[in-house]
Design an enzyme around this catalytic site. Structure first.
Site, PDB file in Angstrom:
ATOM      1  N   HIS A 154     -13.097 -34.223   5.220  1.00 12.08           N
ATOM      2  CA  HIS A 154     -12.812 -33.146   4.154  1.00 12.08           C
ATOM      3  C   HIS A 154     -12.284 -31.785   4.777  1.00 12.08           C
ATOM      4  CE1 HIS A 154     -13.572 -31.035   0.109  1.00 12.08           C
ATOM      5  NE2 HIS A 154     -13.486 -30.038   0.892  1.00 12.08           N
ATOM      6  N   GLU A 155     -12.610 -31.540   5.723  1.00 15.37           N
ATOM      7  CA  GLU A 155     -12.111 -30.484   6.466  1.00 15.37           C
ATOM      8  C   GLU A 155     -10.894 -30.475   7.406  1.00 15.37           C
ATOM      9  OE1 GLU A 155     -13.525 -27.757   5.540  1.00 15.37           O
ATOM     10  OE2 GLU A 155     -15.326 -28.288   4.574  1.00 15.37           O
ATOM     11  N   HIS A 189      -8.072 -30.099   4.875  1.00 13.81           N
ATOM     12  CA  HIS A 189      -7.706 -28.550   5.125  1.00 13.81           C
ATOM     13  C   HIS A 189      -6.886 -28.334   6.111  1.00 13.81           C
ATOM     14  CE1 HIS A 189      -9.649 -28.202   1.449  1.00 13.81           C
ATOM     15  NE2 HIS A 189     -11.017 -28.064   2.046  1.00 13.81           N
TER      16      HIS A 189
END
Length: 244
Positions: A123-124, A127
């Protein structure tokens, strides 16, 4: 924090400015502390376990491996000791991307299982990938944040059927999109002081474009097998381009 009755106007204004500019850093209190020595950190089981699970994710998880290679080819090589930090966080979050330092924060007190670490890192990293490839205005443009949160929820495995069942959430047609939308709104509300209506509006306005932006996977990976296929396709695509 709420204003006390005894606050003078200047003090109240100062508190309001601090709250307005928080950008979610309240959830990551270790961000403002001096780094601990290796000896001190080695005494904390959470920190050691976090580091071991992180290493396992980076070395074996196809989601993470694809993203790491894509970032490297975009000129943003990720280094374990520079771009990841295991820290204690607020109880409601598992990780975060600090755009000011290009660093991924992993919440060592909240990540207890390898599968959870895999999802958080992926998920990160999405980003981080967005930060690398585009001029994302994380702090002032809520639509930019919404787009990256949609992509992270869509591509990281956050909304796989098994994860949704574990959350006691069931649905039929369109459930994946509903999950992505809801988790994007929740993520915005966790790190920005905006109303739910503002967060929902931002997500709705960019949803179609950002949901269909599948880079660097080229598909929605619903499982590790999907992610492995996407990783192979990504490698083959690059080999093809290199021969042109």
């Amino acid at each position: 924090m709420e204003h006390g009755e005894g606050d003078s106007p200047p003090a109240a204004e100062k508190k309001a400015a601090v709250e307005e500019d928080d950008f979610g850093y309240r959830l990551f209190p270790d961000r403002n502390k001096k780094p601990q020595s290796f000896l001190v950190r080695s005494l904390f089981t959470f920190h050691n376990k976090c580091q071991v699970m992180l290493r396992m994710t980076l070395e074996t998880n196809p989601y993470a491996q694809l993203l790491l290679e894509a970032m490297k080819q975009s000129g943003c090589t990720v280094f374990n000791d520079r771009h990841f930090s295991c820290e204690n966080c607020d109880g409601c979050v598992s990780g975060g991307f600090d755009a000011a330092t290009s660093q991924i924060v992993l919440c060592q007190n909240n990540i207890r299982q390898q599968s959870h670490m895999n999802r958080v890192v992926t998920h990160e990293l999405i980003h981080a990938f967005d930060h690398c490839r585009a001029h994302v205005d994380w702090f002032k443009n809520v639509k930019h944040l919404a787009c990256s949160e949609i992509r992270a929820a869509n591509l990281s495995g956050d909304c796989t059927l098994m994860n949704e069942i574990a959350r006691f959430k069931f649905g039929l047609k369109g459930h994946h999109q509903t999950c992505v939308r809801d988790r994007a709104v929740r993520s915005i509300l966790a790190v920005r002081k905006v109303s739910k209506e503002t967060a929902e509006k931002a997500v709705d306005e960019v949803f179609d474009a950002c949901f269909n932006d599948l880079e660097p996977f080229g598909r929605i990976p619903h499982s590790k097998a999907d992610a492995r296929r996407a990783y192979r396709d990504f490698q083959n695509r690059d080999r093809y381009n290199a021969n042109l």
